[in-house]
Motif scaffolding. Structure first.
Motif, PDB file in Angstrom:
ATOM      1  N   ASN A 417       0.836  -1.194   0.000  1.00 36.52           N
ATOM      2  CA  ASN A 417       0.000   0.000   0.000  1.00 36.52           C
ATOM      3  C   ASN A 417       0.875   1.249   0.000  1.00 36.52           C
ATOM      4  O   ASN A 417       1.430   1.617   1.032  1.00 36.52           O
ATOM      5  N   PRO A 418       1.017   1.922  -1.122  1.00 40.18           N
ATOM      6  CA  PRO A 418       1.932   3.067  -1.207  1.00 40.18           C
ATOM      7  C   PRO A 418       1.425   4.295  -0.469  1.00 40.18           C
ATOM      8  O   PRO A 418       2.166   5.238  -0.254  1.00 40.18           O
ATOM      9  N   HIS A 419       0.147   4.296  -0.067  1.00 45.00           N
ATOM     10  CA  HIS A 419      -0.424   5.474   0.564  1.00 45.00           C
ATOM     11  C   HIS A 419      -0.323   5.444   2.086  1.00 45.00           C
ATOM     12  O   HIS A 419      -0.772   6.361   2.744  1.00 45.00           O
ATOM     13  N   ARG A 420       0.232   4.367   2.655  1.00 47.30           N
ATOM     14  CA  ARG A 420       0.335   4.247   4.104  1.00 47.30           C
ATOM     15  C   ARG A 420       1.774   4.427   4.536  1.00 47.30           C
ATOM     16  O   ARG A 420       2.677   3.728   4.071  1.00 47.30           O
ATOM     17  N   HIS A 421       1.997   5.359   5.485  1.00 46.74           N
ATOM     18  CA  HIS A 421       3.352   5.599   5.949  1.00 46.74           C
ATOM     19  C   HIS A 421       3.873   4.425   6.763  1.00 46.74           C
ATOM     20  O   HIS A 421       5.084   4.268   6.945  1.00 46.74           O
ATOM     21  N   ASN A 422       2.981   3.559   7.276  1.00 43.09           N
ATOM     22  CA  ASN A 422       3.404   2.428   8.090  1.00 43.09           C
ATOM     23  C   ASN A 422       3.210   1.107   7.363  1.00 43.09           C
ATOM     24  O   ASN A 422       3.094   0.067   7.974  1.00 43.09           O
ATOM     25  N   SER A 423       3.170   1.123   6.042  1.00 45.03           N
ATOM     26  CA  SER A 423       2.961  -0.093   5.276  1.00 45.03           C
ATOM     27  C   SER A 423       4.233  -0.934   5.220  1.00 45.03           C
ATOM     28  O   SER A 423       5.349  -0.450   5.431  1.00 45.03           O
ATOM     29  N   ILE A 424       4.018  -2.217   4.927  1.00 50.57           N
ATOM     30  CA  ILE A 424       5.156  -3.087   4.667  1.00 50.57           C
ATOM     31  C   ILE A 424       5.826  -2.629   3.376  1.00 50.57           C
ATOM     32  O   ILE A 424       5.160  -2.389   2.378  1.00 50.57           O
ATOM     33  N   THR A 425       7.126  -2.518   3.397  1.00 55.08           N
ATOM     34  CA  THR A 425       7.862  -2.095   2.205  1.00 55.08           C
ATOM     35  C   THR A 425       8.556  -3.287   1.565  1.00 55.08           C
ATOM     36  O   THR A 425       8.746  -4.338   2.192  1.00 55.08           O
ATOM     37  N   ARG A 426       8.950  -3.123   0.323  1.00 56.14           N
ATOM     38  CA  ARG A 426       9.677  -4.169  -0.369  1.00 56.14           C
ATOM     39  C   ARG A 426      10.985  -4.478   0.359  1.00 56.14           C
ATOM     40  O   ARG A 426      11.401  -5.632   0.492  1.00 56.14           O
ATOM     41  N   GLN A 427      11.614  -3.432   0.866  1.00 48.10           N
ATOM     42  CA  GLN A 427      12.871  -3.596   1.582  1.00 48.10           C
ATOM     43  C   GLN A 427      12.684  -4.398   2.873  1.00 48.10           C
ATOM     44  O   GLN A 427      13.485  -5.279   3.191  1.00 48.10           O
ATOM     45  N   SER A 428      11.599  -4.094   3.606  1.00 53.41           N
ATOM     46  CA  SER A 428      11.367  -4.808   4.862  1.00 53.41           C
ATOM     47  C   SER A 428      11.012  -6.270   4.619  1.00 53.41           C
ATOM     48  O   SER A 428      11.380  -7.147   5.410  1.00 53.41           O
ATOM     49  N   ILE A 429      10.295  -6.554   3.518  1.00 50.85           N
ATOM     50  CA  ILE A 429       9.977  -7.940   3.165  1.00 50.85           C
ATOM     51  C   ILE A 429      11.247  -8.715   2.846  1.00 50.85           C
ATOM     52  O   ILE A 429      11.445  -9.850   3.290  1.00 50.85           O
ATOM     53  N   ASP A 430      12.145  -8.111   2.055  1.00 54.57           N
ATOM     54  CA  ASP A 430      13.406  -8.770   1.699  1.00 54.57           C
ATOM     55  C   ASP A 430      14.250  -9.033   2.943  1.00 54.57           C
ATOM     56  O   ASP A 430      14.865 -10.104   3.078  1.00 54.57           O
ATOM     57  N   ALA A 431      14.277  -8.050   3.840  1.00 53.64           N
ATOM     58  CA  ALA A 431      15.053  -8.215   5.066  1.00 53.64           C
ATOM     59  C   ALA A 431      14.469  -9.319   5.938  1.00 53.64           C
ATOM     60  O   ALA A 431      15.206 -10.121   6.534  1.00 53.64           O
ATOM     61  N   LYS A 433      12.662 -11.914   4.921  1.00 51.91           N
ATOM     62  CA  LYS A 433      12.924 -13.199   4.267  1.00 51.91           C
ATOM     63  C   LYS A 433      14.339 -13.686   4.576  1.00 51.91           C
ATOM     64  O   LYS A 433      14.545 -14.865   4.920  1.00 51.91           O
ATOM     65  N   SER A 434      15.307 -12.796   4.492  1.00 50.70           N
ATOM     66  CA  SER A 434      16.697 -13.167   4.782  1.00 50.70           C
ATOM     67  C   SER A 434      16.852 -13.591   6.244  1.00 50.70           C
ATOM     68  O   SER A 434      17.561 -14.559   6.557  1.00 50.70           O
ATOM     69  N   LYS A 435      16.178 -12.871   7.136  1.00 48.67           N
ATOM     70  CA  LYS A 435      16.269 -13.179   8.557  1.00 48.67           C
ATOM     71  C   LYS A 435      15.687 -14.553   8.859  1.00 48.67           C
ATOM     72  O   LYS A 435      16.260 -15.348   9.619  1.00 48.67           O
ATOM     73  N   MET A 436      14.531 -14.872   8.245  1.00 49.13           N
ATOM     74  CA  MET A 436      13.897 -16.166   8.487  1.00 49.13           C
ATOM     75  C   MET A 436      14.760 -17.312   7.945  1.00 49.13           C
ATOM     76  O   MET A 436      14.844 -18.375   8.551  1.00 49.13           O
ATOM     77  N   ILE A 437      15.407 -17.099   6.809  1.00 49.15           N
ATOM     78  CA  ILE A 437      16.290 -18.124   6.249  1.00 49.15           C
ATOM     79  C   ILE A 437      17.468 -18.383   7.186  1.00 49.15           C
ATOM     80  O   ILE A 437      17.887 -19.525   7.395  1.00 49.15           O
ATOM     81  N   ARG A 438      17.988 -17.328   7.785  1.00 46.28           N
ATOM     82  CA  ARG A 438      19.087 -17.497   8.752  1.00 46.28           C
ATOM     83  C   ARG A 438      18.614 -18.273   9.976  1.00 46.28           C
ATOM     84  O   ARG A 438      19.362 -19.078  10.534  1.00 46.28           O
ATOM     85  N   LYS A 439      17.382 -18.046  10.394  1.00 48.96           N
ATOM     86  CA  LYS A 439      16.859 -18.761  11.559  1.00 48.96           C
ATOM     87  C   LYS A 439      16.725 -20.249  11.271  1.00 48.96           C
ATOM     88  O   LYS A 439      16.947 -21.086  12.135  1.00 48.96           O
TER      89      LYS A 439
END
Length: 450
Positions: A417-431, A433-439
């Motif tokens: 949702n590009p109109h929400r300042h607190n939305s999930i971002t592409r960057q946060s999703i990628d981060a 995903k990487s964190k879960m793979i490390r776990k």
């Protein structure tokens, strides 16, 4: 000649019958007429003031018409609640961000209302004669909350924009159809309630149950990316998804489920992969009034423990808007919610009982019950009262999150949702995903520790 007036507060002036011509108040930004019980009409000049940002008409019981012929350029907030005689309504402004209505005699909203492209919150609480919503409501691309609770004549909910996060339709007793939640894919939905919508068609009910899985998992993504910290604390304390609708069975996507009030599951992955649980209960409507507090709130108690361990732990889930006076006209309801880590007693107990670092294979038991406000009531007596007709428990692991993200990426459905300042971002999703793979590859005892 009030050329410098910016704020006019006449709230509570119960003897006020009419207003003068305010066309010369060219700087007026806020007009409060709440509680003006004898106000019969608005002067036409009021809905022509292009600087007006807030108009509050709550409790104007004799007001029959709120109708403007001019497109307002500045109006952001409009409240028209408890106006029991209002028969005509037509106000439009592209800057409108929040609207709150309780219009007992209005049967429909004008399609021009959907020109308010900045509208984020639309409350239509107890608009009892409202039959339909504007068909072009899906064009409100910034709308995040739609509240139609108590609109007992509303028959259908048309397609809503993907931006919708909260949809509350409790006590819409004539509601038969809703738009296809599956067809309008969205990662933004986090709270859906159709309590006491007893006429919903089978297809709509199935659609709600299937979509609930994605709605709940979206909450998990939102929580794990840290976006919950930016939400109002009192509205979403744990960023837990909540979904409720009439039904008599646990959705099929709960692998572990039963038609009883208790269930035992096996944790098939190491405890440090575990993020939390998704719970489901089928709650009976035949619940006596003593189980509700003064606000009509019902609590669901969950007692859990490890198989072979005599120590039991409990926590309460508050279920709102479950009013006892209406239970006789209702059906059983399905209630789905999340319970997330870290820093919870449940996680610490699992960690202490896990002797094998490679795999867990722990067995946990869960028992659900409807809790009484009288806390001194004996536990033995409470257990005799069974109002839970089925339950389901679904563990959420780090691999679950990775699978969800990969599936969404594969289907090109990772819409944000590009109109929400607190939305999930592409960057946060990628981060994430990487964190879960490390776990999954390593052994981290606190999944969200940076």
């Amino acid at each position: 000649n009030l050329v410098s007036l910016t704020n006019l507060d006449l709230g509570g002036c119960i003897k006020l019958v009419e207003l003068p011509d305010l066309s010369k108040a060219t700087k007026l930004k806020r007009l409060n007429l709440k509680g003006c019980e004898n106000l019969c009409q608005l002067h036409p000049s009021i809905l022509s003031i292009q600087t007006l940002e807030g108009l509050y008409l709550d409790g104007c019981k004799k007001l029959k018409s709120v109708k403007g012929n001019i497109y307002l350029k500045s109006l952001k907030t409009l409240r028209v609640r408890m106006c029991s005689r209002l028969e005509e309504f037509s106000v439009s402004s592209e800057k409108l961000t929040a609207s709150c209505f309780s219009l007992l005699r209005i049967k429909s909203l004008p399609n021009e209302f959907c020109c308010s492209i900045y509208l984020r919150y639309l409350f239509l609480f107890q608009c009892r004669e409202l039959i339909e919503l504007p068909h072009n409501i899906k064009t409100l691309s910034r709308l995040v909350t739609l509240d139609v609770r108590g609109c007992c004549s509303l028959r259908s909910i048309p397609e809503l924009p993907p931006s919708i996060e909260v949809l509350l339709a409790n006590d819409c007793t004539s509601l038969e159809r809703i738009f296809s939640l599956k067809a309008v894919f969205s990662l933004n939905r986090r709270q859906i309630s159709f309590e006491n919508c007893v006429k919903l068609e089978e297809q709509s009910l199935n659609d709600i149950g299937e979509d609930a899985h994605l709605t709940i998992l979206k909450n998990v993504l939102f929580f794990l990316t840290g976006q919950y910290q930016m939400i109002n604390y009192y509205d979403y304390r744990r960023m837990d998804g909540r979904i409720c609708y009439p039904g008599y069975k646990v959705p099929e996507w709960f692998v572990c489920q039963t038609t009883e009030a208790s269930i035992t599951i096996e944790l098939d992955q190491p405890y440090y992969h575990l993020l939390g649980f998704i719970f489901c209960c089928v709650v009976s409507q035949n619940i006596p009034p003593p189980y509700f507090n003064k606000l009509g709130t019902l609590n669901i108690r969950c007692e859990y423990g490890h198989v072979g361990d005599d120590v039991k732990h409990t926590f309460l889930i508050t279920r709102l808007n479950f009013v006892p006076e209406r239970r006789r006209n209702s059906e059983d309801h399905v209630f789905i919610w999340t319970y997330q880590f870290p820093e919870e007693d449940m996680f610490r107990e699992i960690e202490m009982c896990d002797d094998d670092d490679s795999t867990s294979n722990q067995k946990m038991s869960f028992r659900f019950s409807v809790d009484r406000p009288e806390y001194e009531k004996r536990v033995e007596e409470r257990k005799k009262q069974v109002f839970i007709k089925g339950c389901g428990v679904l563990p959420i692991y780090a691999s679950t999150v990775v699978d969800v993200i990969q599936k969404l990426e594969l289907e090109s459905k990772l819409q944000l949702n590009p109109h929400r300042h607190n939305s999930i971002t592409r960057q946060s999703i990628d981060a994430l995903k990487s964190k879960m793979i490390r776990k999954i590859k390593g052994k981290s005892h606190r999944l969200l520790k940076k």
